[in-house]
Design a protein around this motif. Structure first.
Motif, PDB file in Angstrom:
ATOM      1  N   VAL A  21       0.834  -1.199   0.000  1.00 24.35           N
ATOM      2  CA  VAL A  21       0.000   0.000   0.000  1.00 24.35           C
ATOM      3  C   VAL A  21       0.869   1.249   0.000  1.00 24.35           C
ATOM      4  CG1 VAL A  21      -1.861  -1.176   1.205  1.00 24.35           C
ATOM      5  CG2 VAL A  21      -0.175   0.120   2.523  1.00 24.35           C
ATOM      6  N   LYS A  22       0.348   2.324  -0.535  1.00 27.53           N
ATOM      7  CA  LYS A  22       1.038   3.611  -0.545  1.00 27.53           C
ATOM      8  C   LYS A  22       1.185   4.099   0.895  1.00 27.53           C
ATOM      9  CE  LYS A  22       0.819   8.215  -2.630  1.00 27.53           C
ATOM     10  NZ  LYS A  22       0.021   9.129  -3.492  1.00 27.53           N
ATOM     11  N   GLY A  23       2.386   4.514   1.245  1.00 30.12           N
ATOM     12  CA  GLY A  23       2.651   4.956   2.603  1.00 30.12           C
ATOM     13  C   GLY A  23       2.987   3.827   3.546  1.00 30.12           C
ATOM     14  N   GLY A  24       3.108   2.625   3.011  1.00 29.81           N
ATOM     15  CA  GLY A  24       3.351   1.465   3.856  1.00 29.81           C
ATOM     16  C   GLY A  24       4.758   1.376   4.412  1.00 29.81           C
ATOM     17  N   ASP A  25       5.735   2.010   3.755  1.00 28.89           N
ATOM     18  CA  ASP A  25       7.122   1.927   4.220  1.00 28.89           C
ATOM     19  C   ASP A  25       7.262   2.474   5.638  1.00 28.89           C
ATOM     20  OD1 ASP A  25       7.789   0.848   1.812  1.00 28.89           O
ATOM     21  OD2 ASP A  25       8.665   2.677   0.968  1.00 28.89           O
ATOM     22  N   GLU A  26       6.662   3.621   5.879  1.00 23.87           N
ATOM     23  CA  GLU A  26       6.751   4.239   7.205  1.00 23.87           C
ATOM     24  C   GLU A  26       6.058   3.373   8.253  1.00 23.87           C
ATOM     25  OE1 GLU A  26       5.533   8.403   9.515  1.00 23.87           O
ATOM     26  OE2 GLU A  26       5.228   8.197   7.347  1.00 23.87           O
ATOM     27  N   ILE A  27       4.928   2.803   7.886  1.00 24.74           N
ATOM     28  CA  ILE A  27       4.198   1.942   8.817  1.00 24.74           C
ATOM     29  C   ILE A  27       5.025   0.707   9.166  1.00 24.74           C
ATOM     30  CG2 ILE A  27       2.164   0.466   9.051  1.00 24.74           C
ATOM     31  CD1 ILE A  27       0.661   2.539   7.313  1.00 24.74           C
ATOM     32  N   ALA A  28       5.653   0.108   8.152  1.00 27.93           N
ATOM     33  CA  ALA A  28       6.483  -1.075   8.399  1.00 27.93           C
ATOM     34  C   ALA A  28       7.648  -0.733   9.321  1.00 27.93           C
ATOM     35  CB  ALA A  28       7.001  -1.632   7.076  1.00 27.93           C
ATOM     36  N   ALA A  29       8.261   0.436   9.117  1.00 24.33           N
ATOM     37  CA  ALA A  29       9.381   0.848   9.969  1.00 24.33           C
ATOM     38  C   ALA A  29       8.913   1.050  11.408  1.00 24.33           C
ATOM     39  CB  ALA A  29       9.999   2.132   9.417  1.00 24.33           C
ATOM     40  N   GLN A  30       7.746   1.662  11.564  1.00 25.86           N
ATOM     41  CA  GLN A  30       7.196   1.862  12.908  1.00 25.86           C
ATOM     42  C   GLN A  30       6.936   0.523  13.593  1.00 25.86           C
ATOM     43  OE1 GLN A  30       3.977   4.631  11.505  1.00 25.86           O
ATOM     44  NE2 GLN A  30       4.464   5.669  13.431  1.00 25.86           N
ATOM     45  N   LEU A  31       6.343  -0.394  12.858  1.00 24.42           N
ATOM     46  CA  LEU A  31       6.016  -1.702  13.436  1.00 24.42           C
ATOM     47  C   LEU A  31       7.279  -2.441  13.859  1.00 24.42           C
ATOM     48  CD1 LEU A  31       3.075  -2.999  11.231  1.00 24.42           C
ATOM     49  CD2 LEU A  31       3.121  -2.944  13.728  1.00 24.42           C
ATOM     50  N   LYS A  32       8.332  -2.303  13.092  1.00 24.45           N
ATOM     51  CA  LYS A  32       9.588  -2.965  13.450  1.00 24.45           C
ATOM     52  C   LYS A  32      10.102  -2.442  14.784  1.00 24.45           C
ATOM     53  CE  LYS A  32      14.184  -4.081  11.684  1.00 24.45           C
ATOM     54  NZ  LYS A  32      15.141  -3.922  10.549  1.00 24.45           N
ATOM     55  N   ILE A  89      -1.945   4.678   9.784  1.00 16.26           N
ATOM     56  CA  ILE A  89      -2.785   3.698   9.075  1.00 16.26           C
ATOM     57  C   ILE A  89      -4.071   4.353   8.597  1.00 16.26           C
ATOM     58  CG2 ILE A  89      -4.194   1.616   9.415  1.00 16.26           C
ATOM     59  CD1 ILE A  89      -1.945   0.518  11.194  1.00 16.26           C
ATOM     60  N   GLU A  90      -4.625   5.244   9.390  1.00 22.00           N
ATOM     61  CA  GLU A  90      -5.881   5.900   9.016  1.00 22.00           C
ATOM     62  C   GLU A  90      -5.707   6.825   7.801  1.00 22.00           C
ATOM     63  OE1 GLU A  90      -8.198   6.041  13.328  1.00 22.00           O
ATOM     64  OE2 GLU A  90      -6.885   7.713  12.750  1.00 22.00           O
ATOM     65  N   THR A 122      -8.679   1.422   1.099  1.00 24.28           N
ATOM     66  CA  THR A 122      -9.768   1.366   2.080  1.00 24.28           C
ATOM     67  C   THR A 122      -9.860   0.007   2.771  1.00 24.28           C
ATOM     68  OG1 THR A 122     -11.326   0.768   0.313  1.00 24.28           O
ATOM     69  CG2 THR A 122     -11.141   3.110   0.900  1.00 24.28           C
ATOM     70  N   TYR A 123      -9.576  -1.051   2.020  1.00 23.81           N
ATOM     71  CA  TYR A 123      -9.691  -2.394   2.599  1.00 23.81           C
ATOM     72  C   TYR A 123      -8.689  -2.586   3.730  1.00 23.81           C
ATOM     73  CZ  TYR A 123      -9.421  -7.477   3.036  1.00 23.81           C
ATOM     74  OH  TYR A 123      -9.405  -8.762   3.535  1.00 23.81           O
ATOM     75  N   TRP A 124      -7.407  -2.370   3.445  1.00 28.67           N
ATOM     76  CA  TRP A 124      -6.396  -2.599   4.475  1.00 28.67           C
ATOM     77  C   TRP A 124      -6.442  -1.527   5.554  1.00 28.67           C
ATOM     78  CZ3 TRP A 124      -4.897  -7.165   5.206  1.00 28.67           C
ATOM     79  CH2 TRP A 124      -4.757  -8.051   4.134  1.00 28.67           C
ATOM     80  N   ARG A 125      -6.890  -0.330   5.214  1.00 27.60           N
ATOM     81  CA  ARG A 125      -7.085   0.688   6.248  1.00 27.60           C
ATOM     82  C   ARG A 125      -8.130   0.227   7.262  1.00 27.60           C
ATOM     83  NH1 ARG A 125      -8.613   5.191   3.298  1.00 27.60           N
ATOM     84  NH2 ARG A 125     -10.830   4.856   3.704  1.00 27.60           N
ATOM     85  N   GLU A 126      -9.223  -0.343   6.736  1.00 27.00           N
ATOM     86  CA  GLU A 126     -10.295  -0.844   7.617  1.00 27.00           C
ATOM     87  C   GLU A 126      -9.801  -1.993   8.483  1.00 27.00           C
ATOM     88  OE1 GLU A 126     -14.330  -1.299   9.014  1.00 27.00           O
ATOM     89  OE2 GLU A 126     -13.505   0.262   7.716  1.00 27.00           O
ATOM     90  N   GLN A 127      -9.154  -2.991   7.848  1.00 29.94           N
ATOM     91  CA  GLN A 127      -8.711  -4.173   8.574  1.00 29.94           C
ATOM     92  C   GLN A 127      -7.674  -3.830   9.633  1.00 29.94           C
ATOM     93  OE1 GLN A 127     -10.005  -7.281   8.189  1.00 29.94           O
ATOM     94  NE2 GLN A 127     -11.447  -6.282   6.803  1.00 29.94           N
ATOM     95  N   LYS A 128      -6.672  -3.072   9.268  1.00 27.59           N
ATOM     96  CA  LYS A 128      -5.564  -2.812  10.185  1.00 27.59           C
ATOM     97  C   LYS A 128      -5.927  -1.784  11.254  1.00 27.59           C
ATOM     98  CE  LYS A 128      -2.821  -5.768   8.293  1.00 27.59           C
ATOM     99  NZ  LYS A 128      -2.480  -7.029   8.998  1.00 27.59           N
ATOM    100  N   SER A 129      -6.849  -0.859  10.962  1.00 28.63           N
ATOM    101  CA  SER A 129      -7.287   0.087  11.990  1.00 28.63           C
ATOM    102  C   SER A 129      -7.996  -0.643  13.124  1.00 28.63           C
ATOM    103  CB  SER A 129      -8.221   1.141  11.382  1.00 28.63           C
ATOM    104  OG  SER A 129      -7.533   1.984  10.487  1.00 28.63           O
TER     105      SER A 129
END
Length: 822
Positions: A289-300, A325-326, A331-338
């Protein structure tokens, strides 16, 4: 064919169902597993026909090791099978098996979905199945689930070539192949596209198998080792799978736990074949997903810094993560992961909250007294901002801080607007599929609009909304704190004492109706008029009834002539200006939540020419059936025989002894009781053995002479029946049996028919499904000593409770041995 979809989007994207306990697990193992799942953006949908068809080991591996969003789509709820733990059949059995599947999914970590297809019993081929199901409707349901769930990979349990051995199994594979393409085609079921987008899975695989003599695996197939061990859960996937499968108690599927390497094999049906990994060619990380790099880094960082002794330290970075994430456009992964990260924030902060009612049941239209409990069991800065109801949108502002470890209780009222009837049972249905009035509910295992409370928190400055299902909670002295589903009922329910009333003369019968009030009520009870029947009184008034009151009213019913007639006796209850024609039924087993449904307040009135011979029947219980009740209805004295009575009493007092369905599969003591039963026959008795499965018999000496049970069936309930010996007393005493007596049967004719070449046996009926070899094993008798031995695989256990006239006449003949028959 287009299917109507309603305008409301309230239930959109609500699929996952949890047990009645409102608060999910928040232990460290669960938190760590959920943190791992946050890093995975992949999904797999497994497809088969029935409860128990799913591969629980593979589901556990996909959900708990690979952390994919994993679902099982069972086309039916297993309504047409047999029940090894009770007497429930048809949709009642389907309700139990639905809950068993949900219990299995809570164990293995997958999600559960259904179509509207009804398990109408064993089918020998897909042509019959797809015709009865209404292929277009069931396919549309599958497309709807696929478009909502958006699986990257779809997996079938069975092939299209028939190795699954059941028409439903083969049909599930045929439909899966078509749904794989149809879900991606905007021209297929376009009415759904107002709510969902088209979806193309990467591949469709067949999870090949080795069952008994059938081995469809081969070394060149893609394979996965699913026998690994999960140290966080402390179990192997074989152990988790056994626990999951053992929830299928109605089918006797308690399973041994497996440990060590175990391989699952796959054959590619559609799409690209996997070479290295099941998800070859699919991005399953935040790169998706777009913007996922930052999210992955945060999760790590969150994962690396997670402190088992202080999970609350992860709350601040999780809140930052939620904000990012919001913002993602998917929309699909935003809903699931939120949703997932909000539950992680609650778990890490020790934030526990639930909503439960003061009473187990409330009448529709009344207000339910609700108690909410909230506690913040950490040093995290948290407050409860507001609460609101899913039903009447009632809103209550609180704006109160939640100090560490201080339990807060809030009293609240919720208006009840709709009875809690399972949505697929709201309307009458045909043999092939349920009638679903709101297509937005399709796929859900339970009512997605069940009452809930939305909690609005402020955690470390961030507003977080989390919903909890509303349940009833109480304390059992033996079991402790118990959660059960909340019942929303009609104001007054009406339960008729029996399901079927058999008349064999113009003599009147008394029909008792038990009423129960779930609110303060006044009104009347009436019976819908029926041609051919006199019913008195026409109406009975009631006043001053309080919540919890129960009372019984009596109606006298008599045929107005001697002609054969089957009619439906229906009770209409008018209370406080509302009219209902509903009873109430509870199904209670300890391994699943309590089930409550509201069946039609109806009974069958069957006027038939019926003669009875004999009086006293001994019954040996099997896996569970309602035949003793049916026999009592026509005047027999039915006694459940104990082992002591069989072995040590004089059995000659019984005009007949009957064994219940599958008795020789489930009653281990019959191996010791069988010699005494055969001696009873030899001394002049009449023994009737009902069907048994061909596997796991407690003894192979079921009859006085060699007799072998095999898996041969006649599944067409309208299949032509030939009486091979019309002069035999079975067809003449005390009732004359003709072809007309084989009309009006339901679901099937005969199952697990025996075979024998021993000349001591007489084969009395011949029948077969279209294109099949004629079968003669449905009714077999032998004269042994001075008595009569009968083995029948006719499905009396289905037909008698349904009040099929000819079945009563034939079964009574089986019980009635003429005095001079030997």
């Amino acid at each position: 064919m287009k299917r109507r979809l309603p305008i409301s989007l309230i239930l959109f994207f609500i699929f996952k169902t949890v047990f009645s306990q409102t608060a999910p697990s928040a232990d460290i193992a669960t938190i760590k597993q959920n943190l791992k799942k946050m890093n995975v953006l992949g999904s797999v949908l497994y497809i088969a026909a029935h409860p128990d068809d799913e591969n629980t080991r593979l589901l556990a591996y996909l959900a708990q090791e690979k952390h994919y969003r994993t679902g099982y789509l069972s086309l039916t709820r297993g309504d047409g099978g047999q029940n090894l733990i009770g007497t429930e059949q048809s949709e009642l059995l389907g309700l139990i098996r639905t809950q068993e599947l949900l219990a299995a999914r809570r164990t293995d970590g997958a999600e559960q979905f259904f179509t509207r297809a009804n398990d109408f019993g064993f089918s020998k081929g897909p042509d019959e199945t797809l015709k009865i199901w209404d292929k277009d409707k069931v396919l549309g349901d599958m497309v709807w689930v696929i478009r909502k769930f958006r699986p990257d990979v779809m997996i079938c349990r069975f092939p299209t070539t028939g190795e699954g051995g059941h028409g439903h199994h083969t049909s599930s594979a045929i439909l899966a192949q078509e749904a794989f393409s149809a879900a991606a085609d905007p021209k297929r079921y376009p009415e759904q596209l107002k709510y969902v987008q088209t979806w193309q899975a990467k591949r469709l695989l067949w999870n090949t198998f080795s069952f008994g003599r059938i081995n469809t695996t081969s070394p060149d197939q893609f394979k996965i080792n699913v026998g690994g061990y999960n140290p966080i859960l402390g179990k192997s996937y074989g152990e988790i799978a056994a626990d999951s499968r053992s929830n299928h108690k109605t089918q006797g599927f308690g399973s041994a736990k497996q440990r060590g390497d175990a391989f699952e094999y796959f054959k590619t049906i559609l799409g690209d074949a996997p070479k290295i990994d099941l998800m070859d060619g699919v991005k399953t990380t935040w790169d998706r997903v777009k913007g996922g790099d930052e999210i992955a880094a945060q999760l790590k960082i969150i994962t690396n810094n997670f402190d088992d002794d202080a999970p609350e330290n992860s709350v601040k970075p999780l809140i930052t993560l939620l904000g990012n994430i919001e913002k993602i456009p998917d929309t699909y992964w935003r809903e699931q992961k939120s949703i997932a990260v909000k539950e992680l924030i609650a778990a890490c902060s020790g934030l526990w909250f639930e909503a439960y009612t003061a009473e187990p049941a409330y009448a529709v239209g009344d207000s339910a007294d609700v108690q909410l409990q909230i506690i913040n069991r950490s040093s995290v800065n948290a407050a409860i901002k507001s609460i609101s109801s899913s039903a009447d949108k009632r809103f209550k502002t609180l704006n109160e801080d939640l100090p560490n470890n201080q339990l807060k209780t809030v009293n609240f009222k919720i208006k009840t607007e709709k009875i809690s009837q399972p949505y697929w049972l709201e309307s009458p249905h045909g043999i092939g599929s349920y009638t679903i009035n709101d297509d937005m509910k399709v796929g859900n295992p339970e009512n997605p609009d069940a009452l809930s409370v939305l909690f609005e928190f402020v955690v470390d400055g961030k507003v977080i909304n989390i919903s909890r299902k509303l349940v009833y909670k109480y304390v059992d002295p033996a079991r402790g704190e118990i959660y059960q589903p909340l019942e929303i009922t009609p104001p007054v329910t009406a339960n008729i004492a029996d399901k079927v009333y058999i008349f064999n003369s113009t003599q009147p019968q008394n029909i008792k109706v038990k009423l129960r009030s779930f609110t303060d009520a006044a009104g009347d009870i009436s019976i819908k008029p029926l041609n051919g029947w006199k019913i008195t009184p026409e109406k009975i008034n009631f006043t001053g009834k309080k919540k919890g009151d129960e009372w019984t009213v009596n109606f006298t019913v008599e045929p107005t002539n001697s002609k054969s007639n089957t009619s439906v006796f229906e009770v209409v209850t008018k209370a406080n200006g509302q009219s209902f024609s509903k009873g109430i039924q509870h199904i209670n087993y300890e391994h699943i939540p309590n089930i409550t449904l509201f069946p039609p307040a109806q009974a069958k009135l069957v006027n038939i020419d019926l003669k009875i011979a004999g009086k006293k029947i001994g019954y040996i219980q099997g896996a569970g059936d309602l035949i003793p009740e049916a026999l009592k209805q026509v005047g027999y004295d039915v006694h459940d025989l104990t082992e002591n009575e069989i072995l040590n009493s004089d059995l000659s007092e019984y005009d007949a002894i009957v064994t219940g369905v599958r008795a020789y599969n489930v009653n281990e003591r019959l191996v010791y009781e069988q010699p005494k039963l055969l001696q009873y026959v030899k001394n002049g008795g009449n023994l009737v053995i009902q069907y048994n499965k061909n596997t796991d018999l407690v003894t192979n000496n079921i009859g006085p002479y060699p007799l072998r049970v095999v898996n041969e069936r006649v599944t067409d309930e309208n299949a032509e029946v030939t009486i091979l010996d019309k002069q035999n007393p079975i067809f003449n005493y005390p009732n004359h049996i003709s072809q007309d007596d084989f009309k009006g049967w339901i679901q099937e004719r005969s199952i697990y028919m025996p075979q024998t070449t021993d000349p001591h046996y007489l084969l009395l009926l011949q029948m077969n499904d279209a294109g099949q070899t004629p079968q003669k094993g449905s009714l077999i008798i032998s004269h042994y000593g001075t008595g009569r031995y009968i083995y029948t695989s006719l499905v009396f256990f289905r037909e008698l409770p349904e009040g099929v006239p000819g079945v009563y006449r034939l079964f009574i003949n089986l019980l009635s041995k003429p005095k001079n028959s030997n």
